[in-house]
Design a protein around this motif. Structure first.
Motif, PDB file in Angstrom:
ATOM      1  N   ASP A   1       8.935  -0.392   5.048  1.00 39.41           N
ATOM      2  CA  ASP A   1       8.910   0.554   3.988  1.00 39.41           C
ATOM      3  C   ASP A   1       9.816   0.635   2.740  1.00 39.41           C
ATOM      4  OD1 ASP A   1       7.268   1.996   5.355  1.00 39.41           O
ATOM      5  OD2 ASP A   1       8.779   3.350   6.319  1.00 39.41           O
ATOM      6  N   PHE A   2       9.251   0.652   1.607  1.00 39.67           N
ATOM      7  CA  PHE A   2       9.990   0.437   0.308  1.00 39.67           C
ATOM      8  C   PHE A   2       9.816   1.413  -0.581  1.00 39.67           C
ATOM      9  CE2 PHE A   2       9.859  -1.426  -3.971  1.00 39.67           C
ATOM     10  CZ  PHE A   2      11.206  -1.784  -4.196  1.00 39.67           C
ATOM     11  N   CYS A   3      10.932   1.866  -1.117  1.00 34.21           N
ATOM     12  CA  CYS A   3      11.043   2.907  -2.221  1.00 34.21           C
ATOM     13  C   CYS A   3      11.997   2.586  -3.186  1.00 34.21           C
ATOM     14  CB  CYS A   3      11.531   4.346  -1.524  1.00 34.21           C
ATOM     15  SG  CYS A   3      11.635   5.742  -2.871  1.00 34.21           S
TER      16      CYS A   3
ATOM     17  N   MET B   1       1.019  -1.079  -0.010  1.00 33.46           N
ATOM     18  CA  MET B   1       0.047  -0.098  -0.010  1.00 33.46           C
ATOM     19  C   MET B   1       0.920   1.313   0.120  1.00 33.46           C
ATOM     20  SD  MET B   1      -2.669   1.422   2.855  1.00 33.46           S
ATOM     21  CE  MET B   1      -3.652  -0.296   2.617  1.00 33.46           C
ATOM     22  N   ALA B   2       0.555   2.293  -0.838  1.00 30.31           N
ATOM     23  CA  ALA B   2       1.094   3.657  -0.538  1.00 30.31           C
ATOM     24  C   ALA B   2       1.213   4.130   0.698  1.00 30.31           C
ATOM     25  CB  ALA B   2       0.608   4.394  -1.525  1.00 30.31           C
ATOM     26  N   LYS B   3       2.354   4.680   1.150  1.00 27.68           N
ATOM     27  CA  LYS B   3       2.429   5.069   2.834  1.00 27.68           C
ATOM     28  C   LYS B   3       1.529   6.237   2.977  1.00 27.68           C
ATOM     29  CE  LYS B   3       6.222   6.057   5.931  1.00 27.68           C
ATOM     30  NZ  LYS B   3       7.680   5.870   6.217  1.00 27.68           N
ATOM     31  N   TYR B   4       1.243   7.054   2.174  1.00 29.26           N
ATOM     32  CA  TYR B   4       0.345   8.108   2.491  1.00 29.26           C
ATOM     33  C   TYR B   4      -1.168   7.707   2.690  1.00 29.26           C
ATOM     34  CZ  TYR B   4      -1.711   8.154  -2.236  1.00 29.26           C
ATOM     35  OH  TYR B   4      -2.423   7.665  -3.323  1.00 29.26           O
ATOM     36  N   LYS B   5      -1.458   6.439   2.267  1.00 34.24           N
ATOM     37  CA  LYS B   5      -2.758   5.887   2.529  1.00 34.24           C
ATOM     38  C   LYS B   5      -2.811   5.367   3.901  1.00 34.24           C
ATOM     39  CE  LYS B   5      -3.972   4.884  -2.128  1.00 34.24           C
ATOM     40  NZ  LYS B   5      -4.257   3.852  -3.230  1.00 34.24           N
ATOM     41  N   MET B   6      -1.582   4.915   4.776  1.00 33.77           N
ATOM     42  CA  MET B   6      -1.676   4.566   5.799  1.00 33.77           C
ATOM     43  C   MET B   6      -2.187   5.534   6.962  1.00 33.77           C
ATOM     44  SD  MET B   6      -0.503   1.434   5.844  1.00 33.77           S
ATOM     45  CE  MET B   6       0.019   1.235   7.527  1.00 33.77           C
ATOM     46  N   LYS B   7      -2.237   6.747   6.593  1.00 35.35           N
ATOM     47  CA  LYS B   7      -2.680   7.745   7.632  1.00 35.35           C
ATOM     48  C   LYS B   7      -3.956   8.177   7.496  1.00 35.35           C
ATOM     49  CE  LYS B   7       1.787  10.166   7.607  1.00 35.35           C
ATOM     50  NZ  LYS B   7       2.661  11.341   7.232  1.00 35.35           N
ATOM     51  N   MET B   8      -4.888   7.545   6.526  1.00 40.18           N
ATOM     52  CA  MET B   8      -6.027   7.888   6.580  1.00 40.18           C
ATOM     53  C   MET B   8      -6.706   6.946   7.493  1.00 40.18           C
ATOM     54  SD  MET B   8      -6.562   7.869   2.286  1.00 40.18           S
ATOM     55  CE  MET B   8      -5.869   9.155   1.291  1.00 40.18           C
TER      56      MET B   8
ATOM     57  N   LEU C   1       5.281  -2.410   2.850  1.00 44.10           N
ATOM     58  CA  LEU C   1       4.878  -3.989   2.517  1.00 44.10           C
ATOM     59  C   LEU C   1       4.862  -4.476   3.609  1.00 44.10           C
ATOM     60  CD1 LEU C   1       8.077  -4.268  -0.040  1.00 44.10           C
ATOM     61  CD2 LEU C   1       5.627  -3.718  -0.647  1.00 44.10           C
ATOM     62  N   ARG C   2       3.999  -5.462   3.676  1.00 48.45           N
ATOM     63  CA  ARG C   2       3.708  -6.580   4.881  1.00 48.45           C
ATOM     64  C   ARG C   2       3.855  -7.817   4.667  1.00 48.45           C
ATOM     65  NH1 ARG C   2      -2.442  -5.653   7.240  1.00 48.45           N
ATOM     66  NH2 ARG C   2      -3.453  -6.852   5.586  1.00 48.45           N
ATOM     67  N   VAL C   3       4.243  -8.714   5.551  1.00 51.67           N
ATOM     68  CA  VAL C   3       4.404 -10.217   5.165  1.00 51.67           C
ATOM     69  C   VAL C   3       4.287 -11.011   6.549  1.00 51.67           C
ATOM     70  CG1 VAL C   3       6.945 -10.204   5.611  1.00 51.67           C
ATOM     71  CG2 VAL C   3       5.879 -11.858   4.190  1.00 51.67           C
ATOM     72  N   ARG C   4       3.584 -12.089   6.350  1.00 52.64           N
ATOM     73  CA  ARG C   4       3.490 -12.972   7.615  1.00 52.64           C
ATOM     74  C   ARG C   4       3.620 -14.525   7.271  1.00 52.64           C
ATOM     75  NH1 ARG C   4      -2.932 -12.821   9.304  1.00 52.64           N
ATOM     76  NH2 ARG C   4      -3.779 -13.875   7.306  1.00 52.64           N
TER      77      ARG C   4
END
Length: 348
Positions: A58-60, A1-8, A41-44
């Motif tokens: 975080d990935f750029c 997911m784009a990082k800026y969407k995490m704050k919504m 990015l997330r993984v389990r």
């Protein structure tokens, strides 16, 4: 997911890329990520229905993505120097990386194959241009090149390309220039000579074809030119239908000539002139003999009695001469006609 969407505050929608995979790697090329964007990015891990906690990272791409080497390297000798042509590295969509990395540059390693075959002590040259000329090279020497892409802002470097080698050239001497000029002149001369020879041969062939030096005799040409239907002169056949006009058999036979002999009619009396001449001749003979009036009548009787006999003999001799002349004339005419027998008629 784009990082800026995490704050919504609204519900977060995650995009699944790799799911239920046993591999420890995941390719994000198909996710269409922006090169300068920042993503989470997330993984389990999961096993027998038991899941671990999520681990975020975080990935750029601009920071974390690796930089590829130049896509292609070419070398061109220019005298005793070498020009190196470098193609930019490509993205996953086959576009140039220079659109995303503006400060991209290249590190060039080059060495002489005769002095350093393994390239242990190469010379280093950095350049951001795609066309680089290697300096301080020797003429007629092999040099090898390896190139690396570099981006110093994030300290990113690529792997080196495979070594490529090329031999330099030397300055052309005046002797070589003269030799090249002489060879080119000889080639041009040979080409001109060959062209002239070909033209002359072609001209002679055309001339001998349309204007032959050996001509048919005039009388044969007249026969060939006479194409009237009623003409009995020989001519060339131009159609298969005229083949019936050819002669089937040819016979040559001599012409028979009959000789004619003209016989003159017999003479009844000698001409008057002949009588006068003969009388004059008799008188002369009698004058010469000396028999005249001294003899008297006996001599006259003898002359008068012998004159008819002499005239008959003279007539006979004259007729004999005329017959001989006529026979000779007939023999001459026969010889002339025999000469005419040399003419031969050709019957077809």
């Amino acid at each position: 997911m784009a990082k800026y969407k995490m704050k919504m505050k609204k519900k977060k929608n995650w995009s699944r890329v790799c799911e239920r995979t046993t591999r420890t790697r995941c390719d994000l090329t198909g996710s269409d990520l922006h090169y300068l964007g920042v993503y989470v990015l997330r993984v389990r891990a999961s096993a027998d229905g038991v899941n671990s906690h999520w681990v975020n990272k975080d990935f750029c791409p601009d920071i974390d993505a690796s930089l590829g080497p130049p896509s292609r390297v070419e070398m061109v000798p220019v005298g005793n120097l070498l020009d190196v042509i470098i193609s930019d590295p490509l993205t996953s969509t086959q576009h140039s990386m220079r659109k995303h990395v503006l400060n991209l540059y290249y590190r060039i390693l080059y060495w002489s194959r005769s002095d350093d075959p393994q390239g242990l002590k190469p010379k280093v040259l950095d350049s951001s241009n795609n066309l680089v000329t290697l300096p301080e090279l020797e003429a007629w020497t092999w040099y090898c090149v390896m190139i690396q892409s570099r981006y110093d802002y994030y300290n990113k470097t690529s792997s080196y390309t495979e070594p490529r080698c090329m031999q330099t050239e030397g300055d052309t001497s005046y002797g070589q220039i003269f030799l090249y000029f002489l060879v080119s002149m000889m080639v041009c001369f040979l080409l001109v000579l060959l062209s002239c020879y070909t033209f002359i041969r072609f001209y002679r062939v055309l001339k001998n074809t349309f204007y032959p030096s050996i001509q048919l005799p005039a009388h044969i040409q007249e026969y060939l030119c006479d194409s009237s239907p009623g003409s009995d002169m020989p001519r060339l056949l131009t159609a298969d239908s005229e083949a019936e006009l050819c002669c089937d058999k040819l016979t040559i036979c001599p012409e028979v000539v009959l000789l004619e002999i003209h016989v003159p009619p017999p003479l009844t009396a000698p001409p008057s002139e002949l009588e006068q001449d003969s009388g004059r001749h008799i008188r002369q003979d009698s004058g010469d003999s000396g028999i005249y009036s001294t003899e008297g009548g006996s001599a006259q009787q003898g002359r008068s009695g012998g004159e008819p006999i002499k005239r008959d003999q003279e007539v006979d001799s004259w007729q004999t001469l005329e017959q001989v002349k006529m026979e000779e004339m007939g023999r001459d005419s026969a010889d002339e006609k025999d000469l005419d027998e040399g003419v031969v008629d050709v019957c077809v």
